[in-house]
Design a protein around this motif. Structure first.
Motif, PDB file in Angstrom:
ATOM      1  N   SER A  61       0.854  -1.183   0.000  1.00 16.89           N
ATOM      2  CA  SER A  61       0.000   0.000   0.000  1.00 16.89           C
ATOM      3  C   SER A  61       0.895   1.240   0.000  1.00 16.89           C
ATOM      4  O   SER A  61       1.842   1.318   0.787  1.00 16.89           O
ATOM      5  CB  SER A  61      -0.885  -0.027   1.246  1.00 16.89           C
ATOM      6  OG  SER A  61      -1.217   1.269   1.683  1.00 16.89           O
ATOM      7  N   THR A  62       0.607   2.177  -0.873  1.00 18.21           N
ATOM      8  CA  THR A  62       1.427   3.404  -0.908  1.00 18.21           C
ATOM      9  C   THR A  62       1.256   4.185   0.397  1.00 18.21           C
ATOM     10  O   THR A  62       2.182   4.869   0.831  1.00 18.21           O
ATOM     11  CB  THR A  62       1.065   4.302  -2.111  1.00 18.21           C
ATOM     12  OG1 THR A  62      -0.328   4.623  -2.062  1.00 18.21           O
ATOM     13  CG2 THR A  62       1.390   3.618  -3.432  1.00 18.21           C
ATOM     14  N   ASN A  63       0.087   4.073   1.033  1.00 16.01           N
ATOM     15  CA  ASN A  63      -0.079   4.745   2.326  1.00 16.01           C
ATOM     16  C   ASN A  63       0.831   4.118   3.388  1.00 16.01           C
ATOM     17  O   ASN A  63       1.435   4.829   4.192  1.00 16.01           O
ATOM     18  CB  ASN A  63      -1.542   4.683   2.797  1.00 16.01           C
ATOM     19  CG  ASN A  63      -2.318   5.940   2.428  1.00 16.01           C
ATOM     20  OD1 ASN A  63      -2.092   6.514   1.365  1.00 16.01           O
ATOM     21  ND2 ASN A  63      -3.244   6.357   3.275  1.00 16.01           N
ATOM     22  N   GLN A  71      -0.921  -2.347  -6.054  1.00 18.40           N
ATOM     23  CA  GLN A  71      -0.910  -2.528  -4.604  1.00 18.40           C
ATOM     24  C   GLN A  71      -1.485  -3.907  -4.295  1.00 18.40           C
ATOM     25  O   GLN A  71      -2.531  -4.275  -4.804  1.00 18.40           O
ATOM     26  CB  GLN A  71      -1.781  -1.488  -3.909  1.00 18.40           C
ATOM     27  CG  GLN A  71      -1.282  -0.053  -4.053  1.00 18.40           C
ATOM     28  CD  GLN A  71      -2.142   0.920  -3.255  1.00 18.40           C
ATOM     29  OE1 GLN A  71      -1.660   1.607  -2.390  1.00 18.40           O
ATOM     30  NE2 GLN A  71      -3.434   0.964  -3.556  1.00 18.40           N
ATOM     31  N   ARG A  93      -5.688  -0.179   0.798  1.00 18.71           N
ATOM     32  CA  ARG A  93      -6.682   0.011   1.857  1.00 18.71           C
ATOM     33  C   ARG A  93      -7.622   1.158   1.544  1.00 18.71           C
ATOM     34  O   ARG A  93      -7.221   2.193   1.032  1.00 18.71           O
ATOM     35  CB  ARG A  93      -5.986   0.271   3.186  1.00 18.71           C
ATOM     36  CG  ARG A  93      -5.154  -0.917   3.677  1.00 18.71           C
ATOM     37  CD  ARG A  93      -4.553  -0.692   5.042  1.00 18.71           C
ATOM     38  NE  ARG A  93      -3.479   0.309   5.034  1.00 18.71           N
ATOM     39  CZ  ARG A  93      -3.607   1.541   5.493  1.00 18.71           C
ATOM     40  NH1 ARG A  93      -4.755   1.960   6.021  1.00 18.71           N
ATOM     41  NH2 ARG A  93      -2.583   2.369   5.454  1.00 18.71           N
ATOM     42  N   GLY A  94      -8.896   0.965   1.868  1.00 20.34           N
ATOM     43  CA  GLY A  94      -9.886   2.027   1.753  1.00 20.34           C
ATOM     44  C   GLY A  94     -10.279   2.523   3.133  1.00 20.34           C
ATOM     45  O   GLY A  94      -9.701   2.084   4.137  1.00 20.34           O
ATOM     46  N   ARG A  95     -11.236   3.406   3.183  1.00 17.98           N
ATOM     47  CA  ARG A  95     -11.730   3.883   4.466  1.00 17.98           C
ATOM     48  C   ARG A  95     -12.510   2.777   5.165  1.00 17.98           C
ATOM     49  O   ARG A  95     -12.947   1.827   4.541  1.00 17.98           O
ATOM     50  CB  ARG A  95     -12.659   5.079   4.271  1.00 17.98           C
ATOM     51  CG  ARG A  95     -11.943   6.358   3.919  1.00 17.98           C
ATOM     52  CD  ARG A  95     -12.948   7.441   3.624  1.00 17.98           C
ATOM     53  NE  ARG A  95     -13.520   8.014   4.832  1.00 17.98           N
ATOM     54  CZ  ARG A  95     -14.811   8.249   5.023  1.00 17.98           C
ATOM     55  NH1 ARG A  95     -15.680   7.933   4.090  1.00 17.98           N
ATOM     56  NH2 ARG A  95     -15.237   8.803   6.130  1.00 17.98           N
ATOM     57  N   LYS A 128     -18.401   6.190  -8.369  1.00 21.73           N
ATOM     58  CA  LYS A 128     -17.115   6.562  -7.774  1.00 21.73           C
ATOM     59  C   LYS A 128     -15.944   6.196  -8.682  1.00 21.73           C
ATOM     60  O   LYS A 128     -15.842   5.060  -9.125  1.00 21.73           O
ATOM     61  CB  LYS A 128     -16.991   5.839  -6.433  1.00 21.73           C
ATOM     62  CG  LYS A 128     -15.700   6.036  -5.692  1.00 21.73           C
ATOM     63  CD  LYS A 128     -15.861   5.592  -4.245  1.00 21.73           C
ATOM     64  CE  LYS A 128     -14.549   5.614  -3.491  1.00 21.73           C
ATOM     65  NZ  LYS A 128     -14.736   5.397  -2.038  1.00 21.73           N
ATOM     66  N   GLY A 162     -11.113   7.481  -4.534  1.00 23.51           N
ATOM     67  CA  GLY A 162     -11.283   7.622  -3.095  1.00 23.51           C
ATOM     68  C   GLY A 162     -10.025   8.210  -2.480  1.00 23.51           C
ATOM     69  O   GLY A 162      -8.925   8.052  -3.023  1.00 23.51           O
TER      70      GLY A 162
END
Ligand code: BTN
Length: 245
Positions: free
Chosen positions: A11-13, A35, A39-41, A106, A109
């Protein structure tokens, strides 16, 4: 600022948080072709296949209180919507707080994560995921109903590089206005102008309750003002919002 480009990471986050905790400078950007643990919210998974999307995170070190993090999400949403509008000329909307919408579905995000002490932010990682060149027939059935890609909307392949360039350009302008001039007006104005939420009935779900109300305004803190069914005006900080009708 530096851009790190990876073929495949979880994940880049996650990578951005790791680099930020090791001292990476404000403005550092992490991009991945794929990735494996996007991950999402709200603990969700973010499907991030190879080569067709923009999976990117920006490291920020704003001098703000942790409670102001919602502003960063609004600045980012404004930058993404403006950048996309420039490139594809479609009606790009913002669904508060963090979704970018085209043709009512969408395409992008935003996941804002922070490391903070009591009164100050150590760093913020803002993650942006954009479905660019995927065929929506490859989306799982449940996803196809709510999500789309830029390619599906405009009917052609679009350069990811150009999109990244435009978004970062808009982001730099809006973010520096915020950090140097303490001015978030322009970002909030863009978020209001392109909002698909304001003026609509919304359903807000959070831990304690689910309320139906009318979305009436966006504050300079990045919060949504709603008017509930008894006519009382409330501020919403986050949670899950669905626009009705
Ligand atoms: C959401 O709508 O739930 C937010 C999705 C955010 C996805 C992006 S893709 C780049 C960055 N890395 C992640 O693991 N997530 C964000």
């Amino acid at each position: 600022s530096k851009i790190y480009h990876f073929e495949s990471i979880d994940s880049t986050n996650n990578m951005a948080k790791k680099m930020a905790s090791e001292g990476a400078a404000e403005g550092t950007i992490i991009i991945a072709e794929e990735q494996t643990g996007g991950r999402g919210r709200l603990g969700r998974t973010w499907v991030s296949p190879k080569g067709t999307g923009i999976w990117m995170s920006i490291i920020l070190r704003p001098n703000i209180a942790p409670t102001e993090a919602a502003k960063i999400t609004q600045i980012t949403a404004a930058a993404v919507a403006s950048g996309l509008r420039k490139i594809i000329g479609e009606d790009v909307g913002i669904k508060w707080p963090n979704d970018i919408i085209i043709h009512r579905k969408k395409v992008c995000g935003i996941l804002t994560e922070l490391s903070a002490e009591l009164n100050s932010v150590n760093y913020i990682v803002v993650g942006i995921g954009i479905n660019v060149n995927m065929d929506t027939k490859d989306f799982p059935e449940e996803v196809r109903r709510i999500a789309t890609s830029i390619k599906a909307c405009v009917g052609r392949t679009v350069s990811r590089k150009n999109i990244v360039k435009e978004i970062l350009h808009s982001f730099e302008e809006l973010y520096s206005d915020f950090t140097y001039n303490k001015n978030i007006k322009k970002s909030i104005e863009i978020c209001k102008k392109y909002s698909v939420t304001l003026g609509k009935e919304v359903k807000i779900k959070n831990k304690e309750k689910e309320v139906v109300a009318k979305a009436i305004d966006l504050t300079e803190d990045g919060q949504l003002l709603i008017k509930n069914q008894s006519g009382v005006i409330e501020k919403v900080f986050s949670g899950e919002v669905s626009v009705r009708g």
